[in-house]
Write an enzyme that holds these catalytic residues in place. Structure first.
Site, short mmCIF file in Angstrom:
data_model
loop_
_atom_site.label_atom_id
_atom_site.label_comp_id
_atom_site.label_asym_id
_atom_site.label_seq_id
_atom_site.Cartn_x
_atom_site.Cartn_y
_atom_site.Cartn_z
N CYS A 34 0.83 -1.21 0.00
CA CYS A 34 0.00 0.00 0.00
C CYS A 34 0.86 1.26 0.00
O CYS A 34 0.36 2.35 -0.23
CB CYS A 34 -0.94 0.01 1.19
SG CYS A 34 -0.10 0.00 2.77
N ASP A 36 2.31 2.64 2.53
CA ASP A 36 2.21 3.44 3.76
C ASP A 36 3.48 3.32 4.59
O ASP A 36 4.12 2.27 4.63
CB ASP A 36 1.00 2.98 4.58
CG ASP A 36 -0.30 3.36 3.89
OD1 ASP A 36 -0.24 3.98 2.83
OD2 ASP A 36 -1.37 3.05 4.43
N CYS A 59 -2.98 5.39 5.48
CA CYS A 59 -4.44 5.38 5.50
C CYS A 59 -4.97 5.73 6.90
O CYS A 59 -4.21 5.80 7.87
CB CYS A 59 -4.94 4.01 5.09
SG CYS A 59 -4.69 2.78 6.37
N CYS A 103 -2.70 -2.84 8.60
CA CYS A 103 -2.32 -1.52 9.12
C CYS A 103 -1.92 -1.64 10.59
O CYS A 103 -0.98 -0.98 11.03
CB CYS A 103 -3.48 -0.53 8.98
SG CYS A 103 -4.34 -0.65 7.40
FE1 FES Z 1 -1.69 0.00 4.22
FE2 FES Z 1 -3.41 0.99 5.91
S1 FES Z 1 -3.74 0.54 3.82
S2 FES Z 1 -1.32 0.64 6.25
#
Ligand code: FES
Length: 145
Positions: A34, A36, A59, A103
């Protein structure tokens, strides 16, 4: 997607956002899928986590889990902080949708990476702590070598 009231609260009003100057341990982890990134700072004195802060580029669930994870470890011993797993964070937030479980794993990893950094700086071994796999600083070192 359904988020609990607690997740929404920690997303809208995240606790412990920021940096700690001269932190005892800093951990940066990322999720390649993702994209992040999470950075956790810990201030540790006499084996107690006096303060914890974070910066998350990610996110809403990533923000909420880092907020909760830093709240949960404050005032704890290092061993107690290891019990702040992604499951513990999720429970404290009244759950996360299945696609957002990773996450909370990132929050646990960031915490572990910060503890690992602290252990390395102080030449100590923290029992039960494994080297974080998604440590971005670590990956960076490897590509530089
Ligand atoms: Fe990857 Fe939340 S979508 S950490």
């Amino acid at each position: 997607m359904e988020y609990s009231a607690k997740v929404m609260d920690h997303f809208m009003n995240p606790r412990n956002v920021g940096e700690i100057e001269d932190a005892s341990g800093v951990g940066t982890v990322g999720n390649a899928k993702c994209g992040d990134i999470m950075k956790v700072y810990l201030q540790i004195e006499d084996g107690i986590i006096q303060d914890a802060k974070f910066k998350t580029f990610g996110c809403g669930a990533a923000v909420a889990t880092s907020s909760m994870a830093t709240e949960l470890v404050k005032g704890k011993t290092i061993q107690q902080a290891l019990e702040v797993t992604n499951k513990a964070v999720m429970e404290a937030l009244d759950g996360l949708p299945p696609v957002k479980v990773h996450c909370s794993c990132l929050a646990e990893e960031a915490l572990h990476a910060a503890l690992w950094d602290y252990a390395e700086k102080n030449h100590i071994v923290i029992e039960g702590l494994k080297k974080p796999v998604n440590d971005i600083d670590e990956l960076h070192h490897h590509t530089e070598e």
